[in-house]
Motif scaffolding. Structure first.
Motif, PDB file in Angstrom:
ATOM      1  N   LEU A  84       0.788  -1.208   0.007  1.00  0.00           N
ATOM      2  CA  LEU A  84       0.135  -0.026   0.141  1.00  0.00           C
ATOM      3  C   LEU A  84       0.845   1.503  -0.095  1.00  0.00           C
ATOM      4  O   LEU A  84       0.668   2.208  -0.449  1.00  0.00           O
ATOM      5  CB  LEU A  84      -0.885  -0.011   1.299  1.00  0.00           C
ATOM      6  CG  LEU A  84      -2.194  -1.101   1.054  1.00  0.00           C
ATOM      7  CD1 LEU A  84      -2.826  -1.021   2.551  1.00  0.00           C
ATOM      8  CD2 LEU A  84      -2.947  -0.496  -0.070  1.00  0.00           C
ATOM      9  N   VAL A  85       2.010   1.385   0.773  1.00  0.00           N
ATOM     10  CA  VAL A  85       2.788   2.197   0.826  1.00  0.00           C
ATOM     11  C   VAL A  85       3.391   2.634  -0.628  1.00  0.00           C
ATOM     12  O   VAL A  85       3.376   3.728  -1.033  1.00  0.00           O
ATOM     13  CB  VAL A  85       3.929   2.147   1.857  1.00  0.00           C
ATOM     14  CG1 VAL A  85       4.958   3.338   1.643  1.00  0.00           C
ATOM     15  CG2 VAL A  85       3.460   2.136   3.249  1.00  0.00           C
ATOM     16  N   GLU A  86       3.766   1.478  -1.193  1.00  0.00           N
ATOM     17  CA  GLU A  86       4.531   1.618  -2.429  1.00  0.00           C
ATOM     18  C   GLU A  86       3.550   2.193  -3.393  1.00  0.00           C
ATOM     19  O   GLU A  86       4.055   2.654  -4.515  1.00  0.00           O
ATOM     20  CB  GLU A  86       5.028   0.136  -2.918  1.00  0.00           C
ATOM     21  CG  GLU A  86       6.229  -0.174  -2.105  1.00  0.00           C
ATOM     22  CD  GLU A  86       6.690  -1.542  -2.426  1.00  0.00           C
ATOM     23  OE1 GLU A  86       8.002  -1.925  -1.993  1.00  0.00           O
ATOM     24  OE2 GLU A  86       5.930  -2.429  -2.815  1.00  0.00           O
ATOM     25  N   THR A  87       2.292   1.721  -3.316  1.00  0.00           N
ATOM     26  CA  THR A  87       1.258   2.132  -4.266  1.00  0.00           C
ATOM     27  C   THR A  87       0.846   3.526  -4.347  1.00  0.00           C
ATOM     28  O   THR A  87       0.647   4.305  -5.317  1.00  0.00           O
ATOM     29  CB  THR A  87       0.101   1.184  -4.355  1.00  0.00           C
ATOM     30  OG1 THR A  87       0.449  -0.252  -4.145  1.00  0.00           O
ATOM     31  CG2 THR A  87      -1.082   1.296  -5.357  1.00  0.00           C
ATOM     32  N   PRO A 146       1.473   6.304  -1.178  1.00  0.00           N
ATOM     33  CA  PRO A 146       2.106   6.526   0.024  1.00  0.00           C
ATOM     34  C   PRO A 146       1.181   7.961   0.500  1.00  0.00           C
ATOM     35  O   PRO A 146       1.066   8.128   1.826  1.00  0.00           O
ATOM     36  CB  PRO A 146       3.501   7.212  -0.176  1.00  0.00           C
ATOM     37  CG  PRO A 146       3.701   7.516  -1.621  1.00  0.00           C
ATOM     38  CD  PRO A 146       2.574   6.465  -2.051  1.00  0.00           C
ATOM     39  N   GLU A 147       0.611   8.724  -0.355  1.00  0.00           N
ATOM     40  CA  GLU A 147       0.106  10.176   0.074  1.00  0.00           C
ATOM     41  C   GLU A 147      -1.255   9.817   0.859  1.00  0.00           C
ATOM     42  O   GLU A 147      -1.834  10.402   1.716  1.00  0.00           O
ATOM     43  CB  GLU A 147      -0.278  10.853  -1.081  1.00  0.00           C
ATOM     44  CG  GLU A 147      -1.038  12.181  -0.582  1.00  0.00           C
ATOM     45  CD  GLU A 147      -1.124  13.145  -1.746  1.00  0.00           C
ATOM     46  OE1 GLU A 147      -1.599  14.633  -1.721  1.00  0.00           O
ATOM     47  OE2 GLU A 147      -0.459  13.119  -2.938  1.00  0.00           O
ATOM     48  N   ASN A 148      -1.890   8.519   0.388  1.00  0.00           N
ATOM     49  CA  ASN A 148      -3.399   8.021   0.940  1.00  0.00           C
ATOM     50  C   ASN A 148      -3.205   7.001   1.768  1.00  0.00           C
ATOM     51  O   ASN A 148      -4.054   6.465   2.339  1.00  0.00           O
ATOM     52  CB  ASN A 148      -4.442   7.889  -0.110  1.00  0.00           C
ATOM     53  CG  ASN A 148      -4.836   9.102  -0.716  1.00  0.00           C
ATOM     54  OD1 ASN A 148      -5.191  10.191  -0.172  1.00  0.00           O
ATOM     55  ND2 ASN A 148      -4.741   9.031  -2.197  1.00  0.00           N
ATOM     56  N   PHE A 149      -1.701   6.583   2.030  1.00  0.00           N
ATOM     57  CA  PHE A 149      -1.713   5.316   2.918  1.00  0.00           C
ATOM     58  C   PHE A 149      -2.168   5.528   4.204  1.00  0.00           C
ATOM     59  O   PHE A 149      -2.022   6.577   5.093  1.00  0.00           O
ATOM     60  CB  PHE A 149      -0.059   5.006   2.958  1.00  0.00           C
ATOM     61  CG  PHE A 149       0.366   4.108   4.074  1.00  0.00           C
ATOM     62  CD1 PHE A 149      -0.133   2.650   3.725  1.00  0.00           C
ATOM     63  CD2 PHE A 149       0.898   4.488   5.243  1.00  0.00           C
ATOM     64  CE1 PHE A 149       0.128   1.722   4.558  1.00  0.00           C
ATOM     65  CE2 PHE A 149       1.184   3.288   6.168  1.00  0.00           C
ATOM     66  CZ  PHE A 149       0.971   2.094   5.668  1.00  0.00           C
ATOM     67  N   PHE A 150      -3.026   4.620   4.581  1.00  0.00           N
ATOM     68  CA  PHE A 150      -3.727   4.339   5.932  1.00  0.00           C
ATOM     69  C   PHE A 150      -4.631   5.569   6.195  1.00  0.00           C
ATOM     70  O   PHE A 150      -4.629   5.976   7.502  1.00  0.00           O
ATOM     71  CB  PHE A 150      -2.560   4.286   7.122  1.00  0.00           C
ATOM     72  CG  PHE A 150      -2.837   3.313   8.048  1.00  0.00           C
ATOM     73  CD1 PHE A 150      -2.507   1.934   7.803  1.00  0.00           C
ATOM     74  CD2 PHE A 150      -3.649   3.652   9.255  1.00  0.00           C
ATOM     75  CE1 PHE A 150      -3.061   1.058   8.688  1.00  0.00           C
ATOM     76  CE2 PHE A 150      -3.940   2.532  10.222  1.00  0.00           C
ATOM     77  CZ  PHE A 150      -3.625   1.186   9.871  1.00  0.00           C
ATOM     78  N   ASN A 151      -5.153   6.116   5.218  1.00  0.00           N
ATOM     79  CA  ASN A 151      -6.295   7.162   5.451  1.00  0.00           C
ATOM     80  C   ASN A 151      -7.561   6.631   5.770  1.00  0.00           C
ATOM     81  O   ASN A 151      -8.105   5.887   4.937  1.00  0.00           O
ATOM     82  CB  ASN A 151      -6.175   8.126   4.113  1.00  0.00           C
ATOM     83  CG  ASN A 151      -7.017   9.369   4.398  1.00  0.00           C
ATOM     84  OD1 ASN A 151      -8.055   9.371   5.194  1.00  0.00           O
ATOM     85  ND2 ASN A 151      -6.591  10.453   3.969  1.00  0.00           N
TER      86      ASN A 151
END
Length: 306
Positions: free
Chosen positions: A279-282, A284-289
């Protein structure tokens, strides 16, 4: 709490004998030994001050004693509260549904305002999980806030609730509420529950600030999230803070700490959190939002084992 079938006195006696204490040692200077004997025999009920003194001399907390009285189980409300707090570290659709099932059952049996607040908070979460509809979720959150805003002071129970509906507010209002919550939580600095709750408030607030593209403002709280997560040895949240930090710093043109996302990816690798790494690699800006239209189901069960 479910009905307690074990007499308090016999439980006190059993604990005292198991710990090797005499009645004189437990009664000490706070009460006559004969008075304490009457407590153990269930002839009289101790006052609150004497009850707390007895537990102190037995080296036991109120929570543990109640747990023993319930035969090593949580009562109905305690179970729901426990599960609700787990949402702050393990926000899954399954957990939300379990809380709703247990909470709605209790609500049919008796009136409990805190449970009703938890139910509305969870209904909002369920909408976020299943429909990604922030506007619809806010309808449930508003029902909770209608009561919370009338209270003069918030304690831990209320702060857990407010944390769960922070998305109801614009980011600046959410920041003000978070600041108020952090001041209160700092007064509970000996309690791990308060430390975990502090991290969760910071997680939710930085979500909202980043969605509003207030990256410098978000950085202020992300750095606190980084410090608190490191202090608590909460590896997943620490890595989340690193990702958000690099995203925000990049947005404002600050290149003074390169490689933060790569460091976070290495942490996820070491923890075996491959889905989080992907998810981070895909994105990062919306990661874990938790609040944007993001595939929350892909990160389910990733927080619990950190």
């Amino acid at each position: 709490m479910k009905e307690i079938n074990v007499p308090i006195g016999s439980t006190l006696k059993k604990i005292r004998e198991n710990k090797g204490y005499t009645q004189k040692e437990i009664s000490d200077h706070t009460m006559a030994r004969s008075t304490y004997t009457k407590f153990e025999n269930d002839d009289i009920t101790p006052t609150l001050s004497k009850y707390l003194a007895i537990l102190d001399h037995m080296d036991m907390s109120h929570e543990e004693f109640i747990y023993l009285l319930n035969d090593f189980e949580l009562g109905q409300k305690e179970t729901i509260s426990y599960l609700f707090k787990q949402l702050e570290r393990n926000p899954t659709r399954e957990l939300v549904k379990e809380i709703l099932e247990k909470g709605e059952k209790l609500a049919k049996e008796r009136y409990d305002q805190l449970i009703l607040d938890m139910l509305n908070a969870c209904r909002g979460y369920l909408v976020l999980f299943e429909e990604q509809d922030l506007t619809k979720a806010k309808v449930y959150a508003q029902k909770v806030w209608d009561r919370m805003e009338t209270l003069d002071k918030w304690y831990l129970a209320e702060l857990h609730i407010i944390n769960s509906i922070l998305y109801l507010f614009d980011s600046e209002t959410a920041a003000l509420l978070t600041e108020r919550a952090l001041v209160t939580l700092n007064q509970y600095y000996h309690l791990e529950e308060a430390k975990n709750l502090k991290i969760s408030f910071l997680l939710h607030l930085t979500n909202l600030l980043m969605m509003d593209q207030k990256y410098e403002r978000a950085l202020f709280y992300i750095k606190q999230l980084e410090v608190e997560s490191s202090r608590m040895d909460f590896s997943v949240m620490f890595a989340v803070a690193l990702v958000r930090k690099e995203v925000c710093m990049t947005k404002i043109g600050d290149t003074s700490e390169p490689g933060l996302i790569d460091r976070a990816i290495r942490i996820f690798d070491s923890l075996g959190k491959q889905s989080l790494k992907e998810l981070v690699e895909t994105d990062p800006e919306n990661f874990f939002n938790l609040y944007s239209n993001y595939p929350l189901d892909k990160i389910q069960n990733e927080l619990l084992a950190h």
